[in-house]
Design an enzyme around this catalytic site. Structure first.
Site, PDB file in Angstrom:
ATOM      1  N   SER A 111     -11.138  -1.014   3.336  1.00  9.38           N
ATOM      2  CA  SER A 111     -10.318  -1.166   4.544  1.00  9.38           C
ATOM      3  C   SER A 111      -9.907   0.212   5.044  1.00  9.38           C
ATOM      4  O   SER A 111      -9.214   0.935   4.333  1.00  9.38           O
ATOM      5  CB  SER A 111      -9.043  -1.944   4.232  1.00  9.38           C
ATOM      6  OG  SER A 111      -9.378  -3.161   3.647  1.00  9.38           O
ATOM      7  N   GLU A 164      -5.401   3.532   6.246  1.00 11.89           N
ATOM      8  CA  GLU A 164      -5.027   3.339   4.840  1.00 11.89           C
ATOM      9  C   GLU A 164      -5.640   4.478   4.017  1.00 11.89           C
ATOM     10  O   GLU A 164      -5.135   4.862   2.970  1.00 11.89           O
ATOM     11  CB  GLU A 164      -5.566   1.978   4.363  1.00 11.89           C
ATOM     12  CG  GLU A 164      -5.276   1.674   2.912  1.00 11.89           C
ATOM     13  CD  GLU A 164      -5.780   0.289   2.505  1.00 11.89           C
ATOM     14  OE1 GLU A 164      -5.474  -0.699   3.203  1.00 11.89           O
ATOM     15  OE2 GLU A 164      -6.487   0.220   1.492  1.00 11.89           O
ATOM     16  N   ARG A 206       0.837  -1.216   0.000  1.00  7.89           N
ATOM     17  CA  ARG A 206       0.000   0.000   0.000  1.00  7.89           C
ATOM     18  C   ARG A 206       0.869   1.263   0.000  1.00  7.89           C
ATOM     19  O   ARG A 206       0.512   2.277   0.588  1.00  7.89           O
ATOM     20  CB  ARG A 206      -0.970   0.022   1.191  1.00  7.89           C
ATOM     21  CG  ARG A 206      -1.899  -1.158   1.271  1.00  7.89           C
ATOM     22  CD  ARG A 206      -2.890  -1.187   0.106  1.00  7.89           C
ATOM     23  NE  ARG A 206      -3.719  -2.361   0.186  1.00  7.89           N
ATOM     24  CZ  ARG A 206      -3.382  -3.536  -0.356  1.00  7.89           C
ATOM     25  NH1 ARG A 206      -2.271  -3.664  -1.046  1.00  7.89           N
ATOM     26  NH2 ARG A 206      -4.186  -4.575  -0.234  1.00  7.89           N
TER      27      ARG A 206
HETATM   28  C1  FAD Z   1     -15.513  -1.056  -0.924  1.00  9.82           C
HETATM   29  C2  FAD Z   1     -14.049  -0.760  -1.131  1.00  9.82           C
HETATM   30  C3  FAD Z   1     -13.155  -1.807  -1.292  1.00  9.82           C
HETATM   31  C4  FAD Z   1     -11.792  -1.557  -1.489  1.00  9.82           C
HETATM   32  N1  FAD Z   1     -10.948  -2.619  -1.660  1.00  9.82           N
HETATM   33  C5  FAD Z   1      -9.628  -2.399  -1.885  1.00  9.82           C
HETATM   34  C6  FAD Z   1      -8.735  -3.494  -2.099  1.00  9.82           C
HETATM   35  O1  FAD Z   1      -9.132  -4.659  -2.116  1.00  9.82           O
HETATM   36  N2  FAD Z   1      -7.420  -3.222  -2.314  1.00  9.82           N
HETATM   37  C7  FAD Z   1      -6.949  -1.939  -2.342  1.00  9.82           C
HETATM   38  O2  FAD Z   1      -5.734  -1.760  -2.546  1.00  9.82           O
HETATM   39  N3  FAD Z   1      -7.776  -0.872  -2.149  1.00  9.82           N
HETATM   40  C8  FAD Z   1      -9.092  -1.077  -1.918  1.00  9.82           C
HETATM   41  N4  FAD Z   1      -9.937  -0.018  -1.713  1.00  9.82           N
HETATM   42  C9  FAD Z   1      -9.389   1.357  -1.743  1.00  9.82           C
HETATM   43  C10 FAD Z   1      -9.556   2.065  -3.114  1.00  9.82           C
HETATM   44  O3  FAD Z   1     -10.366   1.316  -3.955  1.00  9.82           O
HETATM   45  C11 FAD Z   1      -8.186   2.286  -3.788  1.00  9.82           C
HETATM   46  O4  FAD Z   1      -7.331   3.006  -2.939  1.00  9.82           O
HETATM   47  C12 FAD Z   1      -8.332   3.039  -5.112  1.00  9.82           C
HETATM   48  O5  FAD Z   1      -7.109   3.022  -5.805  1.00  9.82           O
HETATM   49  C13 FAD Z   1      -8.784   4.478  -4.903  1.00  9.82           C
HETATM   50  O6  FAD Z   1      -9.082   5.026  -6.167  1.00  9.82           O
HETATM   51  P1  FAD Z   1      -9.811   6.436  -6.263  1.00  9.82           P
HETATM   52  O7  FAD Z   1      -9.765   6.880  -7.668  1.00  9.82           O
HETATM   53  O8  FAD Z   1     -11.143   6.364  -5.646  1.00  9.82           O
HETATM   54  O9  FAD Z   1      -8.795   7.327  -5.374  1.00  9.82           O
HETATM   55  P2  FAD Z   1      -9.049   8.618  -4.486  1.00  9.82           P
HETATM   56  O10 FAD Z   1      -9.637   8.239  -3.179  1.00  9.82           O
HETATM   57  O11 FAD Z   1      -9.750   9.662  -5.261  1.00  9.82           O
HETATM   58  O12 FAD Z   1      -7.525   9.070  -4.269  1.00  9.82           O
HETATM   59  C14 FAD Z   1      -6.630   8.219  -3.562  1.00  9.82           C
HETATM   60  C15 FAD Z   1      -5.229   8.828  -3.609  1.00  9.82           C
HETATM   61  O13 FAD Z   1      -4.746   8.822  -4.942  1.00  9.82           O
HETATM   62  C16 FAD Z   1      -4.402  10.153  -5.344  1.00  9.82           C
HETATM   63  N5  FAD Z   1      -4.713  10.249  -6.763  1.00  9.82           N
HETATM   64  C17 FAD Z   1      -5.882   9.896  -7.370  1.00  9.82           C
HETATM   65  N6  FAD Z   1      -5.770  10.045  -8.698  1.00  9.82           N
HETATM   66  C18 FAD Z   1      -4.510  10.513  -8.936  1.00  9.82           C
HETATM   67  C19 FAD Z   1      -3.804  10.893 -10.110  1.00  9.82           C
HETATM   68  N7  FAD Z   1      -4.340  10.776 -11.337  1.00  9.82           N
HETATM   69  N8  FAD Z   1      -2.526  11.356  -9.973  1.00  9.82           N
HETATM   70  C20 FAD Z   1      -1.943  11.447  -8.736  1.00  9.82           C
HETATM   71  N9  FAD Z   1      -2.585  11.109  -7.592  1.00  9.82           N
HETATM   72  C21 FAD Z   1      -3.849  10.647  -7.700  1.00  9.82           C
HETATM   73  C22 FAD Z   1      -5.227  11.052  -4.455  1.00  9.82           C
HETATM   74  O14 FAD Z   1      -4.664  12.339  -4.343  1.00  9.82           O
HETATM   75  C23 FAD Z   1      -5.179  10.274  -3.154  1.00  9.82           C
HETATM   76  O15 FAD Z   1      -3.969  10.515  -2.498  1.00  9.82           O
HETATM   77  C24 FAD Z   1     -11.308  -0.226  -1.517  1.00  9.82           C
HETATM   78  C25 FAD Z   1     -12.224   0.842  -1.368  1.00  9.82           C
HETATM   79  C26 FAD Z   1     -13.581   0.580  -1.175  1.00  9.82           C
HETATM   80  C27 FAD Z   1     -14.536   1.732  -1.034  1.00  9.82           C
END
Ligand code: FAD
Length: 341
Positions: free
Chosen positions: A228, A324, A159
């Site tokens: 998580s 996380e 992570r």
């Molecule tokens: C139900 C559920 C289940 C999940 N299961 C998992 C799992 O199994 N494994 C896992 O690893 N994660 C899991 N996650 C967490 C999540 O899915 C991941 O962290 C995912 O990558 C977040 O994507 P997002 O676009 O929503 O990011 P955001 O929440 O919008 O951003 C997350 C981070 O990435 C940065 N960011 C976003 N886009 C960019 C970009 N283009 N350039 C630079 N920085 C950027 C943001 O600034 C922030 O720091 C889960 C979440 C939920 C709600």
């Protein structure tokens, strides 16, 4: 480039926190990225908000990359894909698996954008992004140029990546390049997948992963959450052996360098907080690692609950849980304690 005078961000984060954003800048093309004026005020790059908790009633300025497109190049031994940051991760997994490019199936149904995937090196069921990431196309705010970062330069860990540390706030991931080898091997080591036959195909694994995840994790559309909330903590072997004497059934995953990863959800359950609820903020009744918003919880309500979880786990096990999830106040990223007024 769309410079939107926004409003509530409830629909832009999977915890459905009703904070207010006064400026939202959407970036849909590389030309718009090149023309981007980096805000003077605090800002935050927002993907789909599934790993983001807005902890104050106002957000910083939000930059939202919406760059689209999937380009596939077939090579002798692999498929090489370049994918825009604004694509949806799960849709990408479905696309690759259904087009005969296996590899990402264990990562099905992880919410969020492709651009966020390298940030915390998303992972599930024994596979992580780093296993397939060839490089990341990075738009650097200082030079206003695109540059290619190799997977090694991304410093991927559990992570973890360079984007959470040295490069935090210094640019935007515009696209990622994945290499999916043709000599694909299924990864079936995790519970739930280990009953599948060895000659199973990637689509069957993907369907199974989707089934397991749907049965274990609340769907953010029905019960808002960030997945998580805490990382699984890593302790040294000595600490683990002491804990194991008192709790012989404690789940653990041996790591390199005399370290052991513990299951944060198990620790939270053992301190009696599974299903605990304060107002509209709660610990999920089936999966204690997930904090949920039953309707009108504020980010601060969720942060208060997270602090209680951390304190109780530390008091019982002397193990420090860390979020996380990214905690975002009006001034940008902050810690849990900063987020409590
Ligand atoms: C139900 C559920 C289940 C999940 N299961 C998992 C799992 O199994 N494994 C896992 O690893 N994660 C899991 N996650 C967490 C999540 O899915 C991941 O962290 C995912 O990558 C977040 O994507 P997002 O676009 O929503 O990011 P955001 O929440 O919008 O951003 C997350 C981070 O990435 C940065 N960011 C976003 N886009 C960019 C970009 N283009 N350039 C630079 N920085 C950027 C943001 O600034 C922030 O720091 C889960 C979440 C939920 C709600």
């Amino acid at each position: 480039m769309h410079n939107l005078l926004a409003g509530s961000v409830r629909h832009l984060n999977s915890m459905a926190i009703d904070s207010h954003c006064s400026k939202l800048i959407e970036i849909s093309t590389l030309a718009e990225l090149a023309e981007l004026t980096i805000p003077d005020e605090p800002f935050y790059i927002l993907g789909e908000g599934s790993n983001t908790l807005f902890v104050e009633s106002n957000t910083p300025t939000l930059l939202k990359p919406k760059l689209k497109g999937i380009e596939v190049t077939e090579q002798q031994d692999k498929f090489v894909l370049n994918i825009g940051a604004g694509e949806n991760w799960h849709e990408l997994v479905e696309y690759t698996v259904t087009h005969g490019m296996p590899g990402l199936e264990n990562l099905a149904l992880i919410p969020g954008s492709v651009g966020a995937a390298p940030v915390q090196n998303i992972g599930a069921y024994g596979v992580e992004l780093a296993d397939f990431c060839h490089s990341v196309t990075w738009f650097d705010f200082a030079t206003k140029q695109l540059q290619t970062l190799s997977a090694a330069e991304c410093l991927f860990g559990y992570r973890e990546s360079v984007f959470k540390h040295a490069l935090k706030g210094k640019g935007i991931i515009a696209s990622i390049t994945l290499a999916l080898p043709k000599n694909w091997q299924p990864v079936l080591s995790y519970a739930g997948l280990n009953t599948l036959p060895e000659n199973v195909d990637a689509k069957t694994i993907m369907v199974k992963v989707i089934d397991i995840r749907n049965s274990k994790l609340p769907n953010p559309i029905e019960l808002p959450n960030n997945g998580s909330f805490f990382k699984n903590p890593i302790v040294d072997t000595k600490h683990f052996e002491q804990l194991q004497q008192d709790y012989p059934d404690m789940p653990f995953y041996t790591q390199p360098n005399n370290q052991v990863k513990l299951a944060a959800g198990w620790l939270i359950e053992k301190v009696g907080l599974k299903g605990y609820r304060v107002g509209d903020a709660g610990v999920h009744e089936k999966q204690a690692l997930v904090l949920v918003n039953f309707g009108q919880a504020s980010g601060e309500d969720i942060a208060q609950l997270a602090l209680l979880v951390i304190a109780k786990v530390f008091a019982k096990f002397a193990v420090q849980l860390e979020p996380e999830v990214r905690l975002i106040g009006k001034g940008g990223e902050c810690s849990l304690t900063d987020s409590i007024s």
